[in-house]
Design an enzyme around this catalytic site. Sequence first.
Site, PDB file in Angstrom:
ATOM      1  N   GLU A  24     -14.431  -3.473  -1.827  1.00  0.00           N
ATOM      2  CA  GLU A  24     -14.000  -3.241  -0.240  1.00  0.00           C
ATOM      3  C   GLU A  24     -15.197  -2.585   0.076  1.00  0.00           C
ATOM      4  OE1 GLU A  24     -10.860  -1.656   2.083  1.00  0.00           O
ATOM      5  OE2 GLU A  24     -12.201  -1.991   3.932  1.00  0.00           O
TER       6      GLU A  24
ATOM      7  N   GLU B 111      -5.449   3.793  -3.481  1.00  0.00           N
ATOM      8  CA  GLU B 111      -6.932   3.884  -2.824  1.00  0.00           C
ATOM      9  C   GLU B 111      -7.603   4.741  -3.972  1.00  0.00           C
ATOM     10  OE1 GLU B 111      -8.141   4.511   1.408  1.00  0.00           O
ATOM     11  OE2 GLU B 111      -7.121   2.934   2.025  1.00  0.00           O
TER      12      GLU B 111
ATOM     13  N   LYS C  90      -0.079  -0.962  -4.647  1.00  0.00           N
ATOM     14  CA  LYS C  90      -1.676   0.044  -4.587  1.00  0.00           C
ATOM     15  C   LYS C  90      -1.458   1.217  -3.756  1.00  0.00           C
ATOM     16  CE  LYS C  90      -4.685  -2.356  -0.887  1.00  0.00           C
ATOM     17  NZ  LYS C  90      -5.571  -1.230  -0.787  1.00  0.00           N
TER      18      LYS C  90
ATOM     19  N   ASP D 299       0.937  -1.396   0.016  1.00  0.00           N
ATOM     20  CA  ASP D 299       0.003  -0.231  -0.160  1.00  0.00           C
ATOM     21  C   ASP D 299       1.155   1.290   0.076  1.00  0.00           C
ATOM     22  OD1 ASP D 299      -2.675  -0.208  -0.156  1.00  0.00           O
ATOM     23  OD2 ASP D 299      -2.753  -1.176   2.146  1.00  0.00           O
TER      24      ASP D 299
HETATM   25  O1  KIV Z   1      -4.792  -1.879   4.355  1.00  0.00           O
HETATM   26  C1  KIV Z   1      -5.365  -3.487   3.691  1.00  0.00           C
HETATM   27  O2  KIV Z   1      -5.789  -3.999   4.662  1.00  0.00           O
HETATM   28  C2  KIV Z   1      -6.357  -3.295   3.275  1.00  0.00           C
HETATM   29  C3  KIV Z   1      -7.122  -4.277   2.600  1.00  0.00           C
HETATM   30  C4  KIV Z   1      -8.391  -4.469   3.880  1.00  0.00           C
HETATM   31  C5  KIV Z   1      -8.034  -4.789   1.364  1.00  0.00           C
HETATM   32  O3  KIV Z   1      -6.510  -2.540   2.463  1.00  0.00           O
END
Ligand code: KIV
Length: 273
Positions: A191, A124, A122, A92
Amino acid sequence: MSAAQMFPAIKVTTHVLQEMKLKEEKIAMLTCYDYSMARIVDNAGIDVILVGDSASNVMAGYTTTLPITLDMMIYHASSVMRAVKRALVVVDLPFGTYQGNSKEALNSAIRIMKESGANSIKMEGGIEVTESIDRILTAGIPVMGHLGLTPQSIHKFGTYVVRATEEDEAQKLIKDAHALEEAGCFAIVLEKIPARLAEIVTSEIKIPTIGIGAGSYVDGQVLVFHDMLGITQDFSPRFLRRYHNLKEEIKGSVQAYIRDVKSSDFPNEKEQY
Ligand code: KIV
């Protein structure tokens, strides 16, 4: 038997995920934040490991995902990377490291890839992040999208309730999913949205969708490792299936150890030099 179980040594890539969608083979994804757990999870045959910014909650004890920093994410990601042989690892981009502009987003993504050795990132958001996705892709970094409940925007939404239940928000989410696909994302996390909406998105786009609280008509599922093992038990959303009650198991083992130390039962004669 899945491809993952038949060929455990084959490294999962974004292309493998695309093939899995075409073959209608479900993608199994879990979060992981450290070396020891990542070794077990990878060895068990998971397809994708997400070094999620949920580390902010489950590893660092913050109440939201906002405080975690790029340095902290790199620390977690590089620990995971030292363990993983087979799974695709997605990391992330944390809050505040990509929303400013596409150059900032690219620099953050490059730091993660260079300093942790991860396979992809990843982020958002929908149409508003496509310029950044475009720029990150020009550096050869694969990007996973994330729509629906986006925890980095919790202060905008105010709650963690199910998203896109109204027609206008659902239509926006469908548009966003198309925009992420066109921008070049290799997959999208959906989500906490209605199962029917996730089904529409999954059938309309060619890249895999990975659901969490988005029903079964998606191409794969993701859960937070600590939640599915019952280590964290503070919340119980409907979508969470707990595979263990590790919190109680760990507590029981720690209590047994304390008892053994206090009673001088541990160590015994065989456990000493
Ligand atoms: O940070 C995380 O765990 C997530 C998942 C909930 C998809 O983004």
